[in-house]
Design a protein around this motif. Sequence first.
Motif, short mmCIF file in Angstrom:
data_model
loop_
_atom_site.label_atom_id
_atom_site.label_comp_id
_atom_site.label_asym_id
_atom_site.label_seq_id
_atom_site.Cartn_x
_atom_site.Cartn_y
_atom_site.Cartn_z
N ASN B 311 51.19 -22.55 -50.45
CA ASN B 311 49.36 -23.93 -50.01
C ASN B 311 48.60 -23.24 -51.21
N TYR B 312 48.92 -24.17 -52.36
CA TYR B 312 47.79 -23.99 -53.40
C TYR B 312 45.90 -24.35 -53.32
N GLU B 313 45.90 -25.06 -51.55
CA GLU B 313 44.85 -25.19 -51.67
C GLU B 313 43.79 -23.68 -50.58
N ASP B 314 45.19 -22.65 -50.28
CA ASP B 314 44.71 -22.02 -49.52
C ASP B 314 43.04 -21.47 -50.23
N LYS B 315 42.06 -20.98 -48.77
CA LYS B 315 40.77 -20.79 -49.59
C LYS B 315 40.39 -19.17 -48.34
#
Lengths: 141, 654
Positions: B311-315
Amino acid sequence: MSEGFTPNLIGFFCQWCSYLGADLAGTNRLCYPANIKIIRIPCTGRIDPQFILRAFLNGADGVLVSGCHPGDCHYTAGNYFARRRMQVFKDLLNFMGFDQERLIMTWISASESKKLVKVVEQFNETITRMGPQKQLVLPTR
Amino acid sequence: MPRTGVFVCHCGSNIAGKVDVETVAAKALNFDRVVFSTTYKYMCSQPGQEVIKKAVRDNNLDRIVVAACTPNLHGKTFQRCIKTVGLSPYLSEMASIREHCSWVHTDPDEATGKAIELVRLATAKVRKNVALLPLNIPVTRRALVIGGGIAGIQSALDIAAAGFEAVIVEKEPSVGGRMAQLDKTFPTLDCSACILAPRMVEVATNEKVIIHSYSKIEKITGSVGSFEVQIKKKARYVDLGKCTGCGTCTEKCPVKVDSEFNLRLSTRKAISTPFPQAVPNVPVIDPHHCRYLTLGKCGVCQKVCQAGAVNYEDKDEIIIEKVGAIIAATGYDLFDPKKYGEYGGGRYRDVITGLQFERLINASGPTGGEITRLSDGKTPKTIVFIQCVGSRDEQKGKPYCSKICCMYTAKQTILAKEHIPDVQCYVFYIDIRAGGKNYEEFVKRAQTDYGAVYIRGRVSKLYEQEGQIMVKGMDTLLGEEVEIPADLVVLATAIVPRREARTLAQKIGLSYDQHAFYNEAHPKMAPVENLTLGIYLAGACQAPKDIPDSVAMASAAAAKICGLFSRDFLSIDPIVASVAETCCVGCNTCVAICPFKAISMEIRKDRTGQERQVATVNTSLCQGCGTCLPNCRSRCISLNNWTTDQLYAEVMTI
């Protein structure tokens, strides 16, 4: 400098750092002048300038306030408050014409017993050179 | 009217050898409210305490001053002592005439004079002491363990075994710590991973243990019994719940970066686990090197992941954990040998550190266990080990011994011989320190059975010559210079605290020494406690330590915490501030300066029915620093046991 003068020095030492540094100086059998008495305080932030004033009124020749290094306060910020208070208080002493070198503040951590010895020795030297404190001491004493 | 008793301790000859204790006791009788004084050989001993108890009973004393060692050592001892005869423990004071007097002053007369003054100071203060009631505070029965190395794992497992929850915060993507990097362990030559991995699995599967890997401590507030911990869980870009640990993403990732785990001896992918046995076995995407995250192109790992875990959107995420106690088990870093110009300052590729050597001989290491030179890949035939690189070197600011180097070097000579039968190992040492069960025998074995040649002396210079590293040093036993052409040089670099040790200590409020090793509460009697209540130490964050010592310390810290958690309420000293509401003017100054936000304003009605605001202290938040007192305009705040009255009384004796 007066002959044979031994200054009466008072230390207000934080219980978390400098007081332990003094304990360590003992454990390591270091040696420093015997004419300093150390009063244990919870934090330099607890020091009321009135204590220092009272010490001078009672005949102290020099007062050494020692706490934890900036950033290392056990209570996160007490030493910062102390630093500001001491600065303002020293300015006030200066304004009154009092030798402000008679009050110093240092940072000595629990492991810096050697620094403690050096600071006390130097302070003792300075105050011995300055002679007895006569500006604030109460006449009855 | 207070009736104070003064008890002067000889401490064998520690005090009595310098200070005339009888004079001190005699003079003490002249001090205000002192009605009794005596001396005894060892006040802290059982008979010594009986002396105090008897005197309290016979003389109807209601306050005591013990002139002995520092209150940090036996303050509690004497508090407990007078409690048994019905006095409040807070009606005792100590005059430190050992640490602050007999041990630091040479002249007996001066020392005696000062001891008398210190006793006067203490008697003045104790006069103003009041009987306080201890505070009972609720205990959150969960522990935070900072660091997931062997010490952290051991303490978490022990705490869990007692039925309490443990939360491990580990900054790396996997638990395991330094031990995971090692090949074999001295003196048994157990494979490090083989004894560590089961523990890692155990800790991961234990339902009482929560692991926050790839996470950092942001902030810690509160105190013993109820700490609130802010943890920053760094974006992993891989879903911990979905990932199956198949490793396809790592395989397909096109980006290669120096491997931190292998100490830059090899490369890793931008999406990777640090080592095969990682726990959790879930890779992490390095956002600084990932092509997708830096350039927006690639995305291979997401495409190949069948579990859909990437998941590249992980924060980054902040989580809050509430705990009652904390174990710091942050471990160690290694001294940077680049600071040694005479050893090449990092210029020579065939001069490596001991830990790099561990990776080289490790079967899962960068070379698959082959010892090879980094420069040309050849097998070394002569290896020189240099001890005390950084350690015991005052010029480098590290006067201490790193403790484990003598042992791991002996081990490395043995392993080198096992890997390369015709290798010749030389060890330059200052002293061999092999204190430990079977340690000395192990070093002897390295010398006799494995032919390691030990040369006593320091190496003055390393230089490159015809593809070899020339080691120039002094054999101080023979008194002659030696020069050894080596194929590989291994430096036993000093153990230093983790780079972040200082910042972390400041966040938690634990004390540390000049090297940033964490301070124990007492070097002998409280080696796993910190002076800050509720915080314990385990492993090499306190001082250089080997694995058995770290494990023992971890279990000890866990035992302390289990003791703490065995009660519903914790009884602590009521060193808190209070406000005399009648004279509070409601100026708000104290509210603004309290470092713990323990003071707030409340509305009270005065006798005319008019409302006014006054300050109140939340005793569960107040830590008792006293910073608010000097700031109070109407001097209406008081601090238990450090009241203005008490401190003035001390100052007035000057």
